[in-house]
Design a protein around this motif. Structure first.
Motif, short mmCIF file in Angstrom:
data_model
loop_
_atom_site.label_atom_id
_atom_site.label_comp_id
_atom_site.label_asym_id
_atom_site.label_seq_id
_atom_site.Cartn_x
_atom_site.Cartn_y
_atom_site.Cartn_z
N LEU A 155 9.92 -4.22 -5.32
CA LEU A 155 8.82 -3.63 -6.07
C LEU A 155 9.14 -2.25 -6.64
O LEU A 155 8.28 -1.62 -7.25
CB LEU A 155 7.58 -3.52 -5.18
N ARG A 156 10.36 -1.80 -6.43
CA ARG A 156 10.74 -0.46 -6.92
C ARG A 156 10.44 -0.32 -8.41
O ARG A 156 10.75 -1.18 -9.22
CB ARG A 156 12.22 -0.22 -6.68
N GLY A 157 9.82 0.80 -8.77
CA GLY A 157 9.50 1.06 -10.16
C GLY A 157 8.16 0.50 -10.61
O GLY A 157 7.74 0.73 -11.74
N THR A 158 7.49 -0.22 -9.71
CA THR A 158 6.17 -0.76 -10.05
C THR A 158 5.09 0.17 -9.50
O THR A 158 5.35 1.06 -8.71
CB THR A 158 5.97 -2.17 -9.48
N VAL A 159 3.87 -0.07 -9.94
CA VAL A 159 2.74 0.76 -9.53
C VAL A 159 1.70 -0.10 -8.80
O VAL A 159 1.26 -1.11 -9.32
CB VAL A 159 2.08 1.45 -10.74
N ALA A 160 1.37 0.31 -7.59
CA ALA A 160 0.32 -0.35 -6.81
C ALA A 160 -0.87 0.61 -6.73
O ALA A 160 -1.01 1.51 -7.56
CB ALA A 160 0.85 -0.69 -5.42
N GLU A 161 -1.72 0.44 -5.74
CA GLU A 161 -2.88 1.31 -5.60
C GLU A 161 -3.06 1.68 -4.13
O GLU A 161 -2.93 0.83 -3.25
CB GLU A 161 -4.13 0.61 -6.12
N SER A 162 -3.33 2.96 -3.88
CA SER A 162 -3.54 3.40 -2.51
C SER A 162 -4.92 2.98 -2.02
O SER A 162 -5.75 2.51 -2.80
CB SER A 162 -3.42 4.93 -2.42
N LEU A 163 -5.16 3.16 -0.73
CA LEU A 163 -6.46 2.83 -0.16
C LEU A 163 -7.57 3.68 -0.76
O LEU A 163 -8.74 3.31 -0.71
CB LEU A 163 -6.41 3.02 1.37
N GLU A 164 -7.20 4.83 -1.35
CA GLU A 164 -8.19 5.71 -2.00
C GLU A 164 -8.33 5.44 -3.49
O GLU A 164 -9.10 6.09 -4.18
CB GLU A 164 -7.79 7.19 -1.81
N GLY A 165 -7.56 4.47 -4.00
CA GLY A 165 -7.63 4.16 -5.42
C GLY A 165 -6.67 4.96 -6.28
O GLY A 165 -6.76 4.93 -7.51
N VAL A 166 -5.74 5.69 -5.66
CA VAL A 166 -4.75 6.48 -6.40
C VAL A 166 -3.58 5.58 -6.79
O VAL A 166 -3.09 4.81 -5.96
CB VAL A 166 -4.24 7.66 -5.54
N VAL A 172 12.62 4.52 -3.63
CA VAL A 172 13.34 4.72 -2.38
C VAL A 172 13.18 6.16 -1.92
O VAL A 172 12.74 7.03 -2.67
CB VAL A 172 14.83 4.38 -2.53
N HIS A 173 13.57 6.40 -0.67
CA HIS A 173 13.58 7.77 -0.16
C HIS A 173 14.92 8.42 -0.55
O HIS A 173 15.96 7.76 -0.50
CB HIS A 173 13.44 7.77 1.36
N PRO A 174 14.90 9.69 -0.97
CA PRO A 174 16.17 10.34 -1.36
C PRO A 174 17.22 10.35 -0.26
O PRO A 174 18.42 10.44 -0.55
CB PRO A 174 15.74 11.75 -1.76
N SER A 175 16.82 10.27 1.00
CA SER A 175 17.80 10.24 2.09
C SER A 175 18.71 9.02 1.99
O SER A 175 19.86 9.06 2.46
CB SER A 175 17.11 10.26 3.44
N SER A 176 18.20 7.94 1.38
CA SER A 176 19.01 6.72 1.26
C SER A 176 20.23 6.96 0.37
O SER A 176 21.27 6.32 0.53
CB SER A 176 18.17 5.57 0.71
N LEU A 177 20.11 7.89 -0.58
CA LEU A 177 21.23 8.19 -1.47
C LEU A 177 22.38 8.84 -0.69
O LEU A 177 23.55 8.62 -1.01
CB LEU A 177 20.79 9.14 -2.59
N LEU A 178 22.03 9.63 0.30
CA LEU A 178 23.05 10.35 1.08
C LEU A 178 23.84 9.42 1.98
O LEU A 178 24.94 9.78 2.43
CB LEU A 178 22.38 11.44 1.93
N LEU A 192 19.58 6.29 -10.90
CA LEU A 192 18.41 5.41 -10.83
C LEU A 192 17.20 6.16 -10.29
O LEU A 192 16.07 6.01 -10.78
CB LEU A 192 18.70 4.20 -9.95
N PHE A 193 17.42 7.00 -9.27
CA PHE A 193 16.32 7.76 -8.69
C PHE A 193 15.82 8.79 -9.70
O PHE A 193 14.60 9.02 -9.83
CB PHE A 193 16.77 8.45 -7.40
N ALA A 194 16.73 9.42 -10.43
CA ALA A 194 16.33 10.37 -11.46
C ALA A 194 15.50 9.69 -12.55
O ALA A 194 14.51 10.26 -13.05
CB ALA A 194 17.57 11.04 -12.08
N ALA A 195 15.88 8.45 -12.89
CA ALA A 195 15.10 7.69 -13.88
C ALA A 195 13.70 7.41 -13.35
O ALA A 195 12.70 7.48 -14.10
CB ALA A 195 15.83 6.39 -14.22
N ASP A 196 13.60 7.10 -12.05
CA ASP A 196 12.28 6.90 -11.43
C ASP A 196 11.44 8.16 -11.55
O ASP A 196 10.24 8.11 -11.85
CB ASP A 196 12.44 6.53 -9.96
N MET A 197 12.05 9.31 -11.31
CA MET A 197 11.31 10.57 -11.38
C MET A 197 10.86 10.89 -12.81
O MET A 197 9.78 11.46 -13.01
CB MET A 197 12.16 11.72 -10.83
#
Length: 206
Positions: A155-166, A172-178, A192-197
């Motif tokens: 689901l990376r790069g997709t948009v879901a909804e939080s329990l508050e509707g956000v 991924v977490h940046p630690s995975s890059l390390l 890829l992470f920079a593109a996500d940002m």
């Protein structure tokens, strides 16, 4: 003036939450952690970045995203043109969970009960800040925000909804890059992470 007053009110509310969280005993993780590591950032943040939990350095300093992954994260945000003053960084779980190995403390993944127990604080942060988007950095953050386990890589790069509707942007977490041993693969993952940002930046209205 109305905007300034609203920002001051949110800032005061976040400060009060931070003080309350310092004494949190909602799960047993507080027993071994050095301290609660609450969220940090602008009270008028347009994006809330949610990681998994504090690491060893964060646990000692009492601030989120100050370790090696945090420094990498800061650099990539700057490259993507995201103003840190318009961001808020926090974690799904506010205490460091670890296993002692000699003098070292090795990160241990929070379980569903610990994520659920700490969800109250994340809910309060999102409710106070009301960002344009929340970014789930990894599986634990996605589970906390969305309320169920999701396949992050699928689901990376997709948009879901939080329990508050956000809106929740999944990545991924940046630690995975390390942790990527091959330099070329690590560089590719960083891009890829920079593109996500950069996509996150487009979702920020302010």
């Amino acid at each position: 003036m109305a905007v300034d007053t609203a920002e001051k009110t949110v800032a005061a509310s976040l400060d009060a939450l931070r003080e309350d969280a310092a004494g949190c005993t909602r799960c047993d993780l507080y027993r071994n952690a050095t301290q609660t590591v609450f969220g940090e950032g602008g009270s008028n943040a347009r994006v809330v970045f949610v990681g998994e939990q504090p690491g060893d350095k964060e646990d000692i300093e009492g601030r989120p995203f100050v370790g090696p992954a945090g420094r990498l994260f800061d650099a990539i945000l700057e490259e993507a043109g995201i103003d840190r003053k318009k961001t808020y960084v926090t974690n799904a779980v506010k205490h460091f969970k670890f296993e002692p190995r000699g003098k070292r403390r090795i990160h241990s993944k929070p379980n569903a009960g610990e994520i659920r127990a700490c969800r109250w604080w994340l809910d309060q942060e999102l409710t106070q800040i009301q960002p344009d988007v929340a970014v789930a950095l990894g599986a634990t953050a996605a589970r906390a925000l969305i309320g169920k386990a999701v396949p992050v890589m699928k689901l990376r790069g997709t948009v879901a909804e939080s329990l508050e509707g956000v809106p929740v942007f999944i990545t991924v977490h940046p630690s995975s890059l390390l942790r990527i041993p091959d330099e070329m693969d690590r560089h590719r993952a960083r891009e890829l992470f920079a593109a996500d940002m950069r996509r996150v930046k487009k979702m920020m209205r302010g």
